[in-house]
Every structure is written in C-alpha cells, then in structure tokens.
Design a protein around this motif. Structure first.
Motif, PDB file in Angstrom:
ATOM      1  N   CYS B   6      35.334   0.061   9.324  1.00  0.00           N
ATOM      2  CA  CYS B   6      33.787  -0.013   9.067  1.00  0.00           C
ATOM      3  C   CYS B   6      33.505   0.461   7.656  1.00  0.00           C
ATOM      4  N   ASP B  37      35.606   5.533   2.615  1.00  0.00           N
ATOM      5  CA  ASP B  37      35.883   4.194   3.464  1.00  0.00           C
ATOM      6  C   ASP B  37      37.360   3.708   2.974  1.00  0.00           C
ATOM      7  N   SER B 128      29.216   8.342   4.851  1.00  0.00           N
ATOM      8  CA  SER B 128      28.833   7.509   3.701  1.00  0.00           C
ATOM      9  C   SER B 128      28.040   8.469   2.753  1.00  0.00           C
ATOM     10  N   SER B 134      27.166  11.552   8.337  1.00  0.00           N
ATOM     11  CA  SER B 134      28.441  11.715   9.372  1.00  0.00           C
ATOM     12  C   SER B 134      28.238  11.715  10.596  1.00  0.00           C
ATOM     13  N   VAL B 135      27.396  10.716  11.103  1.00  0.00           N
ATOM     14  CA  VAL B 135      27.108  10.513  12.584  1.00  0.00           C
ATOM     15  C   VAL B 135      27.579   9.078  13.130  1.00  0.00           C
TER      16      VAL B 135
END
Ligand SMILES: Cc1cc2nc3c(=O)[nH]c(=O)nc-3n(C[C@H](O)[C@H](O)[C@H](O)COP(=O)(O)OP(=O)(O)OC[C@H]3O[C@@H](n4cnc5c(N)ncnc54)[C@H](O)[C@@H]3O)c2cc1C
Ligand SMILES: Nc1ncnc2c1ncn2[C@@H]1O[C@H](COP(=O)(O)O)[C@@H](O)[C@H]1O
Lengths: 318, 269
Positions: B6, B37, B128, B134-135
């Motif tokens: 992702c 990422d 992000s 951060s979930v």
C-alpha cells in the motif's frame, strides 16, 4: 452525566503519567471510567487513587502483553457498545493508537490522533506539519475516540476512590480473529534510570555531531534529571537505540526544555520537537537550521560546551 | 508469495505545508511517493528475491508484487516510481467522491480491494508523512481479519508453513512477534535501504499495468466515503506564529557557562 472511558497505559507495574493526563481531560467531559487490562491490577489500582477517576474496570484472564492491539480493541469496543460513553481517550503510544484505530473500526466511530488539548465540548487541538499549524477538530459520529500526546496538560495532585469492577475474559471467549498474532519475546530498552522520553520535563538530544560519543550528552542530561534523545543520524549509526529517536519517524516530545546537541535541525527532526516550550542548541555550524528555532544557542564544539555546562549546573545545584 | 504494497502519494516531506479550506493544500507542493512506503516496496522486492527460485517475481514464478494506492489520478506518478523499483503491477482507486476521506474511509476502500484478491502479505509504511496518523495498517488488519504485525524492523517468512516473524520496534523496545499469513505488516525506515530505480526499471515500468478502479467497480456507496462522510471534521486551522528569534552566542571558552546562566535566568535550575 456524560461518561468517558480512558485506557490505562502501564508498564512494569506502574501507570504512566500520560494516563493521569487522560483522566484530567476526561474529567472536563464527564464521569471517568479507567479501563485496566492486567492480570496484576492491585498495584495499578493503588496508583489510580492519585488520579481523577470515578470508576475502574479491570479486565483480566488473558496476558494482553502477548498480543497486538487486537484483543484489547475488541474488548474496548464491546464495552463502548454496552455503555455508550461519549468519548474514549487513549495516550498516543504506538500500541495506544492501534487500539484506538481498531476500536474506531469496530464501533463505527470517528478518530482523532495526537491531540494536544481537548475541551469539554470534545473539540480537539492538534499541532500538525511539524508544529507549524494548529488545527481544531471534532468527532461527528459515534463515540469520540481521541489519542492524546503526553505532556499536554499539567498534572495536579488529587485523590480518588474509584468503584472497581472486574471482568474476567478467556482466550476462548474472544473472536479468534483477535488473537492472530503473538509476542514471542520482548527485549525492553534499558532506561538507565532516566525519565521516559515523551514524559520528561527536559530532553537532551545528541546527533551526528557526537560522533558516536554520547557521554557528554548523557552527563548533561543527568545533571538536569533529563531524558536522552537522539537524531535519526545517531540511531541509524547504531550510537543510540531507535526507541530514543526524536522526529517524524521517532517520538514526538513536547518538554519544558529541549537541548539539541550536534543536531542540524532537519525538517523531520523538527517535526518531533518543535512544540517544546523552550529550545537550546549547541552546534559548531553557526548556519545550522536548528538555530532558527532556539531561545538560546551556542555556536561551538559540544565536547567543550557540554562538559562546562554540566559542571556549572552541578555546582549551582550543590 | 502474493504481496500487496500500500503506497500513498503525498506532498514532499521536505517542503513546508499549508492548509486550504480545512484540507491540506496539495497544489502548493510537489507530490511524491511517501518516503516511508519506499521501504515497504523495497522489503517486498527483497522477500521475493529471497524466496523465488529465480530471484524474481512475475508470470509463472508464483510470486507477485502489486502496488495498491487510493488517491487522485496523478497518484500514478508515485505508483510508477514503485513499479520502476521492480513491482509487477498496480491498482489505483480514484474517484472524485473520495476527496477528503478520513482514515476510516481509506481503510474501507483499501480493504475492499485487498479482500477481493488472495494476497498472502500486505506491506505498508508506518505512516503517511502528510496525515501522520499511523493507523491504516491496524485498521486494515481489523477489517480484513488478518494478523497485525506493525513497526517491523526485520521480517522473515517461511512460505512452506505460512509462518511470519518480525522484530517489532516500539516505545518500549523490541518485541519479537509471530503469526500465520495472511498478515498486514508495516515496516520502519531502519529495515532496509530502498534501491534507486535503474534505467532498465524505469523503461520497464512504462509497460506495466496500472488498473484504475472507481467506487462503483468496488461496489462501495459514494455516500460512505469522502469529506461529507468523514466522522471527524476540521473546524479551523491556523498557522502558528513563528518563534521569536532567540539569543545566539559564539563559544569563546565560556559557552557552557553562558548556557548555565541562561538556565538560571529562566529558572530551570
Ligand atoms: C522519511 C524520513 C524520516 C526521517 N525521520 C527522522 C526522525 O524521526 N528524526 C530525525 O532526527 N531525523 C529524521 N530524518 C533524517 C533527517 O532528514 C536528518 O538526516 C537527520 O535529522 C540528521 O541528523 P543530525 O542532525 O544528527 O545530523 P546532521 O544533519 O549531519 O547534523 C549534524 C550537526 O552536528 C554539527 N556538529 C558536528 N560536530 C559537532 C561538534 N563537535 N560540536 C557541535 N556540533 C557539531 C554539525 O554542524 C551539524 O549541524 C528522516 C528523514 C527521512 C527522509
Ligand atoms: N491513500 C492510501 N493509499 C494506499 N495506502 C495508504 C493510503 N494511506 C495510507 N496508506 C498506507 O498506510 C500507511 C500508514 O498511513 P497513515 O495511517 O495514513 O499514517 C502508509 O505508509 C501506507 O502504506
């Protein structure tokens, strides 16, 4: 009266200071119920009497430290559905945020992370973009699930006598999907007797400028009763543990005083310390961007400046 | 192993960011692949290199790496970067109704795409750099009913037994964790050093497929996502006043003493 749940964060038989902060925020909103996930709750219940709570629910029967956030989130979600509190407050730790995230999914509730303030009307304040912008926001659906950063509210001494209820759960009573991952072993970072980084009133951090020698940084920290932090350059080099990294991909700290030693002040480092009340830097390079943030800066070699400062502080204190 | 990574396109984390109308002003800064990422993409490539007999993924190898992203059409630029590093193909979920989605809606959409395929491993960054919540990884694990192994500083997989172990780096230290695949794993920036796309990789990425899906392709009601369905709302946003310039002294042999005097003056000691 409005009900508020707070998640008690504890380690080594002690409740964190951040939990007392949650209780104070909760009190602004209504009656506070502390959720304690532990099989050894008596010392925790003892400490809870110094915090602003009305009730405590002890959940025992599973070793929650052996799993990810999943089982705790599942049980919290059941309690939220049962009791419909107006808010669920959690401290912004790695695991706390994961419990909050999962509970939000399970209860169809809105989620606000890393708040630094919360009003009685549940308006949260967040400091974003590395502290350059302040945002006010509010949950508009379900239970208001809010994670709060530590050092956001002044902790006052109080006493309470919470009504305690114990809930016993078993591995069999939980949805198997809440028990898919297991902790095999834990290598806890040794704090060296220093305060916890995110809770400390003073943080002294070292960067690439230490050249791997954190002795002067640690000595200065100890003279001030401070926690020790590090830049990513220092943790990447293996000079200090990752759990001490301050910044975007490390911890966010908001102490009374932050001392940056041999740290240039890259945007990702600033993201983790910019909301400190007072900032001091020691850096050889007069042009280092960290100096844009400081209340006081010394352009000089940290190996000369820090030991002199440490000696001066110790002599003032004696 | 079938791996999904992702990735999000975000404003360059090195740039100063601003708000516009309760949302991040994305037009004012360069959009890039979320730095964090890149580590997830790199880790996917390394896992395939370790476990594929040919060291590569793709047709016939039994291994694949699919990039998954939700974002506007121009997010294809960030996806292209991940493809040029070596991923095989990509799915972009792009729909005007998605603008202003919160983490709950984002995880709902990503889980719909991931759940429709049989991936063994879902890799994410830890956060992000724009939303910084951060979930998403924990929400994905919850929605998909997969194991959650987050903040991994190292990963090892035994494909024969579907066993995965990670070293989780958290506030308290290192937790060694295990689970059976499928699992959602987020990786920290210390796990590896992401490769630069090679010229060959860049050329090859131009021929790789980016499948663009809309909400109706996924059977998701547009009323459940986007700004109007967000379960939290921004009331206002203000730029913080810049810090007043402080005092700067040059160490002439007394810099440490000057620092002590400042601490005394401010009543720190
Ligand atoms: C996605 C991403 C995430 C990141 N996350 C983080 C993060 O969480 N935290 C973080 O810190 N960084 C983070 N970074 C890295 C960041 O960009 C910088 O590279 C890092 O902060 C630099 O660390 P530093 O200041 O210690 O080193 P440098 O930038 O190399 O600065 C060292 C400073 O020390 C000074 N110095 C040298 N010797 C001495 C001496 N003897 N006495 C005094 N001063 C001296 C130099 O003048 C220099 O200013 C991240 C980067 C990316 C891309
Ligand atoms: N829009 C998105 N599309 C794809 N992946 C995402 C998106 N948003 C977040 N992620 C993933 O979730 C991780 C954590 O993001 P966040 O929870 O937003 O901080 C990121 O590092 C990505 O791997």
């Amino acid at each position: 009266m409005s009900q508020v749940f707070i998640l008690v964060d504890h380690a080594g038989g002690h409740i964190t200071k951040a939990t007392s902060e949650l209780a104070l925020f909760g009190k602004r909103i209504g009656e506070v119920t502390a959720l304690i996930f532990s099989n050894e709750s008596s010392p925790l219940l003892e400490e809870l009497t110094t915090m602003a709570v009305d009730r405590a629910v002890v959940i025992e029967g599973i070793n929650f430290d052996s799993y990810s956030a999943a089982p705790v989130a599942r049980i919290v979600a059941n309690l939220i559905s049962e009791k419909s509190p107006s808010a669920f407050l959690v401290s912004s730790t790695v695991k706390g945020k994961e419990v909050a995230a999962r509970a939000a999914v399970l209860t169809n509730s809105g989620l606000i992370t890393d708040a630094i303030d919360l009003t009685s009307e549940l308006v949260a304040t967040q400091s974003i973009f590395g502290g350059s912008t302040t945002v006010h926001s509010q949950v508009t659906h379900g239970c208001a699930i809010v994670t709060l950063r530590s050092n956001s509210i002044e902790v006052e001494a109080t006493t309470s006598n919470p009504v305690v209820e114990t809930v016993v759960v078993s591995v069999d009573s939980l949805d198997p999907s809440a028990l898919l991952d297991q902790v095999i072993s834990l290598e806890a970072t040794v704090s060296g007797g220093r305060p916890e980084l995110t809770e400390a009133a003073i943080v002294v951090s070292g960067g690439r400028g230490t050249n791997g020698d954190f002795t002067p940084v640690e000595a200065l920290a100890d003279s001030l009763g401070a926690a020790v932090g590090a830049s990513r350059a220092a943790t990447d080099a293996g000079w200090y543990p990752h759990s001490h990294q301050v910044g975007q991909t490390g911890k966010t700290v908001s102490p009374q005083l932050y001392l940056a030693c041999g740290i240039s002040g890259a945007i990702q480092h600033r993201a983790g310390m910019q909301t400190s009340k007072m900032i001091i830097a020691v850096n050889k390079d007069a042009e280092a961007p960290i100096f844009d943030l400081v209340d006081f800066g010394v352009v000089g070699d940290l190996f000369a400046v820090l030991p002199q400062a440490t000696a001066g502080i110790l002599s003032k204190k004696s | 192993m079938k791996i999904a990574v992702c990735v999000k396109q975000v404003p360059d984390s090195w740039a100063e960011k601003k708000m516009a109308g309760g949302l991040l002003d994305r037009a004012s800064v360069d959009a890039v692949l979320n730095d964090l990422d890149e580590y997830a993409v790199e880790e996917a490539l390394r896992l395939v290199e370790t476990h594929s007999p040919t060291g590569a993924s793709g047709e016939g190898s039994g291994h694949s790496i699919t990039i998954i992203s939700m974002g506007p059409d121009r997010a294809t630029e960030a996806i292209r970067k991940a493809l040029s590093m070596g991923a095989d193909d990509a799915i972009l979920i792009s729909d005007p109704a998605l603008s202003g989605s919160d983490a709950l809606a984002t995880s709902l959409v990503l889980a719909a795409v991931i759940g429709a395929k049989d991936f063994d491993l879902i890799l994410c960054g830890t956060e992000s750099t724009d939303a910084r919540m951060s979930v998403i990884p924990a929400m994905l694990a919850q929605r998909l009913g997969f194991a959650q192994l987050t903040f991994a500083g190292s990963i090892s997989v035994v494909p024969e037994t579907s066993q995965i172990t990670i070293a989780r780096m958290t506030d308290v230290g290192v937790e060694n964790m295990k689970a059976k695949l499928p699992a959602v794993v987020s990786v920290i920036e210390k796990i590896n050093e992401p490769r630069y796309p090679s010229f060959k990789g860049i050329m090859a990425s131009k021929k790789k497929t980016i499948e663009v899906k809309t909400l109706s392709d996924l059977g998701i009601d547009p009323a459940t996502v986007g700004m109007s369905a967000a379960w939290s709302e921004v009331k206002d946003a203000q730029a913080r006043p810049p810090r007043a310039a402080g005092v700067k002294v040059v160490d002439d042999g007394n810099g440490g003493n000057a620092l002590v005097n400042f601490l005394v003056e401010k009543r720190v000691i």
